[in-house]
Write a protein that holds these residues in place. Structure first.
Motif, PDB file in Angstrom:
ATOM      1  N   VAL A  14       0.880  -1.173  -0.197  1.00 34.31           N
ATOM      2  CA  VAL A  14      -0.104   0.215   0.063  1.00 34.31           C
ATOM      3  C   VAL A  14       0.789   1.323   0.172  1.00 34.31           C
ATOM      4  N   ALA A  15       1.803   1.185   0.802  1.00 38.99           N
ATOM      5  CA  ALA A  15       2.765   2.279   1.004  1.00 38.99           C
ATOM      6  C   ALA A  15       3.432   2.801  -0.392  1.00 38.99           C
ATOM      7  N   LEU A  16       3.907   1.321  -0.886  1.00 40.68           N
ATOM      8  CA  LEU A  16       4.671   1.494  -2.239  1.00 40.68           C
ATOM      9  C   LEU A  16       3.791   2.149  -3.586  1.00 40.68           C
ATOM     10  N   ARG A  17       2.475   1.725  -3.520  1.00 40.44           N
ATOM     11  CA  ARG A  17       1.742   2.384  -4.435  1.00 40.44           C
ATOM     12  C   ARG A  17       1.257   3.774  -4.357  1.00 40.44           C
ATOM     13  N   CYS A  18       1.386   4.145  -3.132  1.00 41.79           N
ATOM     14  CA  CYS A  18       1.318   5.527  -2.917  1.00 41.79           C
ATOM     15  C   CYS A  18       2.815   6.397  -3.430  1.00 41.79           C
ATOM     16  N   LEU A  19       3.460   5.821  -3.159  1.00 41.69           N
ATOM     17  CA  LEU A  19       4.718   6.293  -3.677  1.00 41.69           C
ATOM     18  C   LEU A  19       4.722   6.485  -5.184  1.00 41.69           C
ATOM     19  N   MET A  20       4.499   5.288  -5.757  1.00 38.64           N
ATOM     20  CA  MET A  20       4.168   5.300  -7.322  1.00 38.64           C
ATOM     21  C   MET A  20       3.407   6.379  -7.760  1.00 38.64           C
TER      22      MET A  20
END
Length: 256
Positions: A14-20
C-alpha cells in the motif's frame, strides 16, 4: 491450508503504491521530458511481458510452455511490475476464476467500491487457499521472488540510481503507477462496470466479463475479457480477426 498469502507484503505494498502515484503526479507536474519515452517503454515491459504474458497467461493460467530462461525473464518482469508477488497473484487470480463476480470473488468491481476496484485493494485476502498455487509452491524461483519481493524492487531501483537517479522516477515509479491504473481499468471496465458502450459480449458466460476496446489498447491484448473467461486456458484471447492481441504474438515467439 488457509493463510493470508500477502500478509507480509500488504502494508508495504500500500505504501509503495502511494509512492508510485506520487511519482506519477510529480512527473506530470514537471511536464514534458524526453524521459517519458523511457517510461512508456518500461510500461510496455511491465504491463505486457510482466503482467499479461507472465503473471496472467503463464503463471496463473499455464496457457503455454516455455524455456527456463524465459520463465525467469517473465518472473523477474512480473515482480518488478509490482502489482504483487507472482505467487500471491496466482493464488488470488485463480480464486477469481472460481468465483467470478459472485460474492466470493476477491476483486470483482460489483462487490466493492470503484476506488477499491481501481486501486486493486483486494477483499478478504486472508481466506485464499494456498492449494490454488500448489503446482508452483515447490518452484524455488517463484517462492524466492515472493519471499524477497521488495528486495528485488529495491535492487532494481539501486541499479537505476547508479545509472541516473532520475530513472527511479521515470523507469520505475511512473510506469509502475500506470500499470496499477491500467490493471484497475482492466478489473473494472473489463467486468462491465463503466464505459459499457466500449464493451460487448461474444459469449454468454455466468459472469459479467466483457470484451472492451479501451482496456485492450492499454493492456496490449488483455481487453477481450469475455473471450478469456469463456476459454481461460488459451494463450490467445482474440476470437475474431480484428480482435488484435499483441501479448499472444509475444507468446508465439517464446513458447515451446
Amino acid at each position: 491450508m488457509i493463510q493470508n498469502i500477502l500478509a507480509f507484503t500488504r502494508p508495504k505494498l500500500v505504501a509503495l503504491r502511494c509512492l508510485m502515484h506520487m511519482g506519477l503526479a510529480t512527473a506530470i507536474v514537471l511536464g514534458p521530458s524526453s524521459y517519458w519515452w523511457i517510461s512508456l517503454g518500461v510500461y510496455f515491459w511491465f504491463a505486457s511481458i510482466g503482467n499479461s504474458v507472465g503473471q496472467h497467461r503463464y503463471f496463473a493460467h499455464k496457457t503455454f510452455n516455455t524455456s527456463k530462461f524465459w520463465e525467469r525473464v517473465l518472473l523477474l518482469s512480473a515482480t518488478l511490475a509490482s502489482i504483487s508477488s507472482v505467487f500471491g497473484y496466482i493464488v488470488t487470480h485463480r480464486e477469481h476464476h472460481k468465483h467470478t463476480d459472485d460474492e466470493l470473488d476477491p476483486h470483482s468491481p460489483w462487490h466493492m467500491s470503484l476506488w477499491r476496484s481501481w486501486s486493486l485493494d483486494l477483499t478478504d485476502t486472508g481466506r485464499w487457499n494456498l492449494r490454488n498455487a500448489k503446482d508452483w509452491i515447490r518452484n524455488k524461483d517463484v517462492m524466492n521472488t515472493h519471499n524477497y519481493f521488495f528486495a528485488y524492487i529495491l535492487a532494481y531501483n539501486i541499479l537505476l540510481a547508479l545509472i541516473d537517479p532520475w530513472l527511479i522516477l521515470y523507469a520505475y515509479l511512473v510506469p509502475a503507477s500506470l500499470v496499477v491504473w491500467a490493471t484497475g481499468a482492466f478489473n473494472t471496465w473489463g467486468h462491465g462496470k463503466g464505459l459499457s458502450f466500449l464493451g460487448y459480449r461474444t459469449f454468454e458466460t455466468d459472469n459479467k466479463a466483457v470484451n472492451h476496446h479501451l482496456v485492450n489498447l492499454i493492456t496490449f491484448g488483455e481487453g477481450w475479457h469475455n473471450n478469456h473467461h469463456k476459454y481461460p486456458g488459451r494463450y490467445y484471447q482474440g476470437e475474431k480477426w480484428w480482435e488484435w492481441d499483441l501479448n499472444a504474438w509475444i507468446i508465439r515467439a517464446i513458447k515451446n
